[in-house]
Design a protein around this motif. Structure first.
Motif, short mmCIF file in Angstrom:
data_model
loop_
_atom_site.label_atom_id
_atom_site.label_comp_id
_atom_site.label_asym_id
_atom_site.label_seq_id
_atom_site.Cartn_x
_atom_site.Cartn_y
_atom_site.Cartn_z
N PRO A 141 43.08 52.10 49.60
CA PRO A 141 41.90 52.85 49.13
C PRO A 141 41.77 52.85 47.61
O PRO A 141 42.77 52.92 46.89
N VAL A 142 40.54 52.73 47.14
CA VAL A 142 40.26 52.86 45.71
C VAL A 142 39.11 53.87 45.59
O VAL A 142 38.11 53.78 46.30
N PRO A 143 39.25 54.89 44.70
CA PRO A 143 38.20 55.91 44.63
C PRO A 143 36.92 55.43 43.96
O PRO A 143 36.95 54.53 43.11
N LEU A 144 35.81 56.03 44.37
CA LEU A 144 34.52 55.76 43.73
C LEU A 144 34.33 56.73 42.57
O LEU A 144 34.85 57.84 42.58
N THR A 145 33.55 56.31 41.58
CA THR A 145 33.38 57.13 40.38
C THR A 145 31.97 57.67 40.21
O THR A 145 31.70 58.51 39.37
N GLY A 146 31.01 57.18 41.01
CA GLY A 146 29.61 57.54 40.80
C GLY A 146 28.80 56.31 40.41
O GLY A 146 27.61 56.22 40.69
N THR A 147 29.46 55.34 39.78
CA THR A 147 28.76 54.08 39.44
C THR A 147 29.61 52.89 39.86
O THR A 147 29.62 51.85 39.21
N GLY A 148 30.36 53.07 40.95
CA GLY A 148 31.20 51.98 41.44
C GLY A 148 32.63 52.45 41.62
O GLY A 148 32.90 53.65 41.70
N ILE A 149 33.56 51.48 41.68
CA ILE A 149 34.95 51.86 41.96
C ILE A 149 35.70 52.14 40.67
O ILE A 149 35.31 51.70 39.59
N ASP A 150 36.81 52.85 40.81
CA ASP A 150 37.69 53.15 39.69
C ASP A 150 38.46 51.86 39.35
O ASP A 150 39.36 51.46 40.08
N LEU A 151 38.09 51.22 38.26
CA LEU A 151 38.64 49.90 37.93
C LEU A 151 40.12 49.97 37.58
O LEU A 151 40.87 49.02 37.81
N GLU A 152 40.54 51.09 37.01
CA GLU A 152 41.96 51.24 36.67
C GLU A 152 42.82 51.21 37.93
O GLU A 152 43.83 50.50 38.00
N VAL A 153 42.38 51.95 38.95
CA VAL A 153 43.11 51.96 40.22
C VAL A 153 43.04 50.57 40.87
O VAL A 153 44.04 50.04 41.37
N PHE A 154 41.85 49.97 40.83
CA PHE A 154 41.64 48.63 41.39
C PHE A 154 42.62 47.62 40.76
O PHE A 154 43.34 46.91 41.46
N ASN A 155 42.65 47.58 39.44
CA ASN A 155 43.53 46.64 38.74
C ASN A 155 45.00 46.94 39.02
O ASN A 155 45.82 46.03 39.13
N GLY A 156 45.31 48.24 39.16
CA GLY A 156 46.67 48.64 39.52
C GLY A 156 47.08 48.09 40.87
O GLY A 156 48.20 47.59 41.05
N LEU A 157 46.17 48.16 41.85
CA LEU A 157 46.47 47.63 43.19
C LEU A 157 46.68 46.12 43.15
O LEU A 157 47.58 45.58 43.80
N LEU A 158 45.84 45.43 42.36
CA LEU A 158 45.98 43.97 42.26
C LEU A 158 47.33 43.60 41.64
O LEU A 158 47.95 42.61 42.03
N ALA A 159 47.77 44.41 40.68
CA ALA A 159 49.05 44.12 40.02
C ALA A 159 50.23 44.40 40.95
O ALA A 159 51.26 43.73 40.88
N GLU A 160 50.05 45.37 41.83
CA GLU A 160 51.17 45.86 42.63
C GLU A 160 51.36 45.12 43.95
O GLU A 160 52.48 45.00 44.46
N HIS A 161 50.25 44.63 44.55
CA HIS A 161 50.34 44.11 45.92
C HIS A 161 50.13 42.60 46.00
O HIS A 161 49.31 42.03 45.27
N GLU A 162 50.86 41.99 46.94
CA GLU A 162 50.62 40.59 47.26
C GLU A 162 49.71 40.50 48.48
O GLU A 162 49.63 41.41 49.29
#
Length: 406
Positions: A141-162
């Motif tokens: 899951p990645v939270p929404l901010t009102g104008t799309g997704i939370d990019l910090e969380v998104f980039n964190g997931l990309l860095a963390e998961h294969e």
């Protein structure tokens, strides 16, 4: 003061209960008054041949008749060559796209890989979660901010998961929050996904592309944005007429980069001998072109807007200390976030008063809302009188549940 407040809430509860209401606020369905505006489809005279000479009664044209493909392409700002016309809903086409990646894939079928993952904006669309669950795909899951997704969380997931296979989202009037993703947000998603892997899929479900009912933020067409970033080979954009004409009786459209488009077409060729070209013709006769579709949507907006305004008026009574919501400018839902973990309790109280609301947790993968606070409301299906009653019940239930924790 609290005692008086509690007493008045108790008497309000008793009064509402004595009304014996039976109101269903669970699904975002068009009201029958909305369906009526498409009634000409029910008794339309459809010519046997399309303008380009295709016999719509026969087999053939697996990707749809050219006129219908052009209509879909014009709605998605794409090219007709890589736009196909399907049946039912965007959900069915997305399912077929996931299935084709699972069985065949662009390089390696997903079924031959371990630990598949997908990124899902939350609160989100329950049917997207169910689809991914069918394939045993883990949802991040990645939270929404009102104008799309939370990019910090998104980039964190990309860095963390294969092995993240992609993201599935509703970029306009997102279900249920009503988010309209900004161009910057969508561009950042595509840049990061491309950098992560050349097989990272961007699945854009534009279920509410045409469904503005209040002045709404402009968006560069998602397909044009994908092309300008060079993410088009990894992107697929979908929309449908499920809430334009009839639920299950409309058309759906998909546009994608050539490799994905061919993969989807291959999957469909195994499943569907040919699409319902009579229905494609029927819709073309009725809606004509993009302009005709937009005119038709103005009629929908005029029916839907007053209902949302009833809901807004009711919710605005609740103080921000109790919870908040983002006012959608289109789509079919309102997402309410309580400040306390009371979603399940609120839905229970509403049920006791005769109002059914989508189960708590529905807007999260596996029904797990970590804060037990998000509630999805769907105001369109009800008559205005029933909606007013339902909103009164909801507001009362929120106040009671909030106070029970004092």
């Amino acid at each position: 003061a609290n005692d008086t407040m509690e007493k008045s809430l108790e008497s309000k509860f008793a009064a509402l209960k004595s009304q014996g209401l039976q109101i269903d606020l669970t699904r975002g369905k068009p009201g029958s008054d909305q369906l009526d505006i498409s009634n000409p489809l029910l008794n339309s005279q459809v010519p046997s041949h399309s303008p380009s000479g295709v016999d719509v009664r026969n087999y053939g044209d697996p990707l749809g008749i050219s006129e219908a493909r052009s209509l879909g392409a014009s709605l998605l700002s794409a090219s007709a060559e890589t736009t196909l016309v399907g049946e039912q809903s965007s959900l069915l086409l997305i399912y077929q796209l996931i299935l084709s990646n699972y069985l065949f894939g662009l390089k390696t079928p997903w079924k031959d890989q371990a630990d598949l993952k997908f990124i899902c904006p939350v609160p989100g669309f329950d049917r997207h979660f169910r689809l991914l669950e069918d394939f045993g795909i883990e949802m991040l899951p990645v939270p929404l901010t009102g104008t799309g997704i939370d990019l910090e969380v998104f980039n964190g997931l990309l860095a963390e998961h294969e092995n993240i296979k992609g993201i599935m989202c509703v970029p306009r009037h997102s279900n249920p929050t009503g988010d309209i993703y900004s161009d910057e947000n969508l561009a950042a998603i595509m840049h990061a996904g491309k950098a992560y892997s050349d097989e990272f899929l961007f699945i854009f479900d534009h279920a509410y592309l045409l469904h503005d009912f209040l002045p709404s933020a402009n968006q560069t067409p998602t397909w044009e944005l994908a092309q300008s970033i060079g993410a088009d080979d990894q992107a697929a954009v979908f929309c449908s007429f499920s809430k334009v004409t009839f639920g299950g009786g409309g058309l759906s459209f998909a546009t994608a980069g050539k490799p994905l488009f061919d993969l989807l077409a291959r999957q469909r060729a195994s499943m569907i001998v040919c699409p319902d070209k009579v229905n494609q013709m029927r819709h073309l006769e009725f809606l004509k072109d993009k302009e005709g579709v937009l005119e038709h949507m103005v009629k929908h907006a005029d029916i839907v807007r007053p209902k949302f305004e009833v809901a807004f008026d009711a919710l605005d009574v609740l103080s921000p200390a109790i919870g908040n919501y983002q006012k959608p400018t289109g789509g079919y839902f309102i997402s309410y976030d309580a400040k306390r973990p009371i979603a399940k309790r609120v839905i229970e109280l509403c049920k006791e008063l005769g109002v059914l609301i989508t189960p708590a947790g529905s807007t999260y993968p596996h029904f797990h809302d970590p804060l037990d606070s998000n509630i999805r409301l769907a105001p369109t299906f009800l008559r205005t009188e029933d909606l007013k009653d339902a909103m009164e019940v909801f507001v009362t239930a929120i106040m009671i549940a909030h106070q029970e924790l004092d």
